[in-house]
Design a protein around this motif. Structure first.
Motif, mmCIF file in Angstrom:
data_model
loop_
_atom_site.group_PDB
_atom_site.id
_atom_site.type_symbol
_atom_site.label_atom_id
_atom_site.label_comp_id
_atom_site.label_asym_id
_atom_site.label_seq_id
_atom_site.Cartn_x
_atom_site.Cartn_y
_atom_site.Cartn_z
ATOM 1 N N THR A 184 41.945 34.398 47.834
ATOM 2 C CA THR A 184 42.324 35.571 47.190
ATOM 3 C C THR A 184 41.417 35.771 45.972
ATOM 4 O O THR A 184 41.079 37.107 45.539
ATOM 5 C CB THR A 184 43.794 35.606 47.089
ATOM 6 N N GLY A 185 41.330 34.804 45.106
ATOM 7 C CA GLY A 185 40.613 34.852 44.001
ATOM 8 C C GLY A 185 38.918 35.511 44.123
ATOM 9 O O GLY A 185 38.734 36.063 43.088
ATOM 10 N N TYR A 186 38.502 35.248 45.280
ATOM 11 C CA TYR A 186 37.322 35.926 45.419
ATOM 12 C C TYR A 186 37.146 37.441 45.661
ATOM 13 O O TYR A 186 36.302 37.952 45.726
ATOM 14 C CB TYR A 186 36.346 34.810 46.337
ATOM 15 N N VAL A 187 38.387 37.693 46.570
ATOM 16 C CA VAL A 187 38.578 39.355 46.735
ATOM 17 C C VAL A 187 38.888 40.010 45.521
ATOM 18 O O VAL A 187 38.442 40.894 45.191
ATOM 19 C CB VAL A 187 39.648 39.310 47.681
ATOM 20 N N LEU A 188 39.835 39.280 44.748
ATOM 21 C CA LEU A 188 40.308 40.213 43.534
ATOM 22 C C LEU A 188 39.604 40.375 42.386
ATOM 23 O O LEU A 188 39.565 41.616 41.727
ATOM 24 C CB LEU A 188 41.638 39.230 43.146
ATOM 25 N N GLN A 189 38.589 39.595 42.161
ATOM 26 C CA GLN A 189 37.514 39.580 41.041
ATOM 27 C C GLN A 189 38.368 39.791 39.794
ATOM 28 O O GLN A 189 37.880 40.368 38.893
ATOM 29 C CB GLN A 189 36.769 40.903 41.239
ATOM 30 N N LYS A 190 39.569 39.344 39.572
ATOM 31 C CA LYS A 190 40.396 39.082 38.436
ATOM 32 C C LYS A 190 40.860 37.559 38.216
ATOM 33 O O LYS A 190 40.990 36.986 39.422
ATOM 34 C CB LYS A 190 41.508 39.985 38.404
#
Lengths: 339, 483
Positions: free
Chosen positions: B50-56
């Motif tokens: 999820t961290g790689y999708v969110l970019q936050k």
């Protein structure tokens, strides 16, 4: 080995101190009294060997010594070694310990070495992920830096480190079993280390004795590390340079600026006796420190004469015999050593 | 990029494991999520990807420092550089540095204690987080086995107005604990993913012993069983002393065994784990200190020498068997009266009214209550609980609360006992405890339904692996040169 070490300490402190003094020395207690005892009775090898030694283990051993009739302990905690006890102590081997100079830092050296070797071992087999044997993030950071600096990926580092370890260990005046013990505390890919218990069973001795043999080996190794560039780097900062306690060091700083004991006590908001203890510490460990401003040459000679005559370094006795010198002056003279 | 592509790119996996996709999609839609996934089923991937999708930045709150370090290292192994652990291991300088550049990290791991510090909260308030993960969320529940008071305080912090989705993760939780989690973290109508706690390949065995002959007979049976069948296996016992006794007896019988408990140093514990993973040990005799973070797929047997303190512990402990999907065997040894020992162990380290008194006494003398901890009058967890509640509530309320805690622990033991002494299917009962239903009964189910022990436990081979000591030269060479 633990029994032998304890016997040696008891022998050196015979008649002079309580049982507990030996305990404080092994644990490396940083109090004025213990630090002074180290110098007075030449106990440097034993200082801080076992910082976590439980009191129960110590007491059990003392009880055992009494059972063997090696010691007689009075209610006050003062003790004397029996004839048998002294004979036994005389039969113990001379250990190559150097507690005073390493004070537990030998484990820092080994922590670094063992993480470096573990990393190299896993790298060799192209296994990128492993659980680092040291959880200490400062050791981890140090080792990471070390590995990068020596371009560990090129494959020269392990060869060089191996050659240094092989050569250094070969020359160590330590028995083969203890070298084996040390390498079995190292671990690598598909080469797990052995637990203290497993090693103790194999060697048919106690866990504590295994650990002491290990510490002795590290001390000997560290003492002769000169000439091995990698190992020397791994041992960086391990040998204690400033032998004074931190607090004594601050006092030393003020003293060198010309403040008197009274003034230092005021500035540091400490008791005068504490500052005096610091001065004694300085007398003991700073070779150039002169006690001339506190004691005359004649007074010093008097103390040594009395000490010889009565075969003691006990302050109370010397104080009574000499009559006109303070405890502080007596401590200074004893700390400085005979001239 | 599609989720699958990201999965391959960052982690090298080609497909999701059950639940991962659903959980990630729910988070990306902005929902809160409560996920119960057993250890080894890729819990962490749910927030990592999820961290790689969110970019936050993703903030991961984890109560166990050792576990946190493992997670950080795991991400680094996958090549992630923007990951940091903000915890009490950092020096003051490192902490300042980390805080200053905090928004530049993709994954920020931190402890509940750290999160309660004002400067940390101030910094986080200035940042735009993509996701907040609460790992080991069952620690929030005071009924859990490792309740962390600081976790409760996070609840207050999480009730802030604009916050990103929260992902609460846990391996085991009863309905009651799940309720506690949702309430404390003020989860907003969360998407719940609950993986079935059933492990069909683990046969649930049970051996009953009469009270009188209990100790000797049980020990005899266990030793006989372990010396004739092979592991890899774990024998869970109730005390360090017992662990030592069993391992000594097994070693004398020539079985490769090691004891494992919290009395050993960290290196020794790691050595034992590694020896077990490398196949040098057949059996580990352990207290419940063993298991956290252990991932050995081929553990064939888990034996409980006495009953565990509650059903959740039991499930977690037997769940270490058969991770490879091959048949495995769990055997619980029970003698009448074992529940008394279990009750003693379960409540032994709880704070008591006496501790409350001491705490007040020290306070009145203007001394630090933490002295009790230093003097060894009280355990670490117990002090943490006591300290927390005495700052929140009146003395009467706290004493009342402690009594309730004891009652609750007793009740948990009773529930475990009910399942052990049941005349109905053990598997069905266990699932029922977690509010789940058995969908399909395996052929080899449980003691009541009838199971075979024989085809799981192989006969003991002579020597597993030669582990005689080498010379120091040989070993040094193997370590560094690999030959």
């Amino acid at each position: 080995m633990f029994h032998q070490i304890l016997l040696q300490i008891f022998q050196k402190l015979n008649h002079e101190r309580t049982i507990s003094a030996a305990y404080h020395i092994l644990r490396g207690k940083r109090s004025g009294q213990t630090i002074q005892d180290i110098g007075l009775f030449q106990l440097h090898p034993y200082f801080g060997l076992l910082p976590k030694l439980p009191r129960e283990v110590f007491d059990e051993t003392v009880a055992l010594f009494q059972q063997y009739s090696w010691l007689e302990v009075q209610a006050s905690g003062h003790y004397s070694c029996t004839k048998v006890g002294l004979q036994r102590a005389a039969q113990t081997p001379e250990f190559l310990l150097a507690g005073w100079y390493y004070r537990g830092n030998e484990h820092l050296f080994f922590g670094r070495l063992s993480l470096i070797i573990q990393s190299l071992s896993y790298h060799q087999t192209n296994t990128r992920s492993f659980t680092p044997i040291s959880k200490d993030i400062h050791i981890q950071a140090w080792v990471r830096q070390f590995l990068l600096e020596h371009h560990y990926q090129q494959g020269h580092l392990q060869k060089q480190l191996w050659a240094e370890c092989e050569q250094a260990l070969k020359e160590l005046p330590v028995c083969e079993e203890n070298k084996q013990l040390m390498v079995y505390r190292l671990s690598g890919h598909q080469l797990p280390g052995w637990t203290w218990q497993q090693l103790a069973m194999e060697r048919k001795e106690t866990v504590l004795d295994c650990q002491l043999a290990f510490i002795e080996l590290l001390h000997v190794w560290l003492n002769s590390i000169h000439g091995y560039p990698l190992l020397q780097q791994i041992a960086e900062g391990v040998r204690v340079q400033a032998l004074l306690t931190d607090s004594a060091q601050q006092t030393a700083f003020l003293y060198e600026q010309g403040y008197s004991i009274d003034q230092i006590a005021q500035i540091r908001k400490l008791k005068q006796s504490t500052i005096e203890d610091h001065i004694v510490e300085m007398a003991m460990y700073e070779p150039n420190f002169s006690i001339g401003s506190f004691v005359t040459y004649g007074e010093a000679a008097k103390v040594w004469q009395a000490s010889k005559q009565y075969q003691t370094k006990k302050l109370k006795i010397l104080y009574e015999v000499i009559g006109d010198m303070s405890y502080f002056q007596l401590k200074l003279v004893l700390a400085k050593g005979e001239v | 990029m599609e989720l699958e592509q990201l999965l391959v790119k960052h982690f090298g996996y080609t497909s999701f494991r059950p639940g991962q996709r659903e959980i990630i999609e729910a988070i990306l839609e902005g929902q809160d999520v409560l996920a119960l996934l057993p250890t080894g089923m890729g819990k962490s991937l749910c927030y990592q990807l999820t961290g790689y999708v969110l970019q936050k930045p993703v903030l991961v709150i984890s109560p166990l420092l050792a576990l946190m370090q493992d997670q950080v290292e795991e991400l680094k192994r996958f090549g992630e550089k923007r990951v940091v652990a903000l915890n009490s291991f950092l020096t003051a300088h490192e902490k300042r540095y980390t805080l200053h550049f905090l928004e530049q990290y993709r994954f920020i791991f931190t402890s509940p204690e750290m999160l309660l510090q004002q400067q940390v909260q101030d910094k986080l308030a200035q940042m735009e987080l993509g996701l907040i993960v609460v790992d080991e969320a069952h620690c929030i529940s005071q009924w859990g086995f490792d309740f962390r008071p600081d976790y409760l305080r996070i609840g207050q912090w999480l009730s802030m107005e604009k916050r990103p989705p929260v992902l609460a993760l846990s391996a085991t939780a009863t309905e009651k604990v799940m309720h506690d989690i949702c309430q404390t973290l003020s989860l907003n109508r969360p998407f719940e993913f609950i993986y079935s706690v059933d492990r069909p390949n683990i046969r649930l065995g049970r051996m009953m012993f009469s009270e009188k002959a209990e100790k000797a007979e049980k020990a005899q049976w266990a030793l006989q069983h372990m010396t004739t069948s092979t592991g890899p296996g774990i024998l869970y016992v109730a005390s360090r002393k017992r662990a030592e006794q069993y391992s000594q007896a097994l070693l004398q019988a020539g079985v490769h065994t090691a004891a494992y408990h919290a009395g050993y140093g960290a290196e020794d514990r790691q050595f034992i784990q590694q020896q077990f993973l490398d196949g040098e040990l057949d059996w580990i005799v352990a207290t419940n200190a063993f298991g956290m973070g252990i991932n050995k797929p081929d553990i064939r047997q888990v034996i409980h020498e006495t009953m565990p303190a509650n059903v959740a512990n039991y499930m977690q402990e037997i769940g270490r068997a058969g991770r490879d999907g091959q048949p495995a065997l769990a055997i619980l040894l029970y003698a009448d009266g074992d529940e008394e020992l279990a009750k003693f162990v379960a409540t032994n380290d709880l704070p008591t009214a006496h501790h409350v008194e001491r705490y007040q006494q020290l306070q009145q003398q203007q001394l630090l209550p933490s002295q009790m901890l230093k003097n060894g009058e009280i355990g670490e967890t117990a002090f943490r609980v006591l300290d927390y509640w005495l700052q929140q509530e009146s003395v009467e309320q706290v004493v009342q609360r402690l009594n309730e805690l004891v009652v609750e622990k007793y009740r948990a033991v009773d529930e475990m006992q009910k399942i052990i002494t049941t005349k109905a299917c053990i598997r069905t009962q266990l699932l029922h405890y977690f509010g789940q239903h058995l969908k399909k009964q395996p052929v080899q189910c449980c003691e009541i339904c009838g199971i075979q022990y024989e085809d799981v436990q192989q006969e003991r081979r002579k020597q597993v692996k030669d582990i005689a000591m080498m010379s120091w030269q040989q070993r040094l060479q193997q370590l560094l040169l690999g030959t």
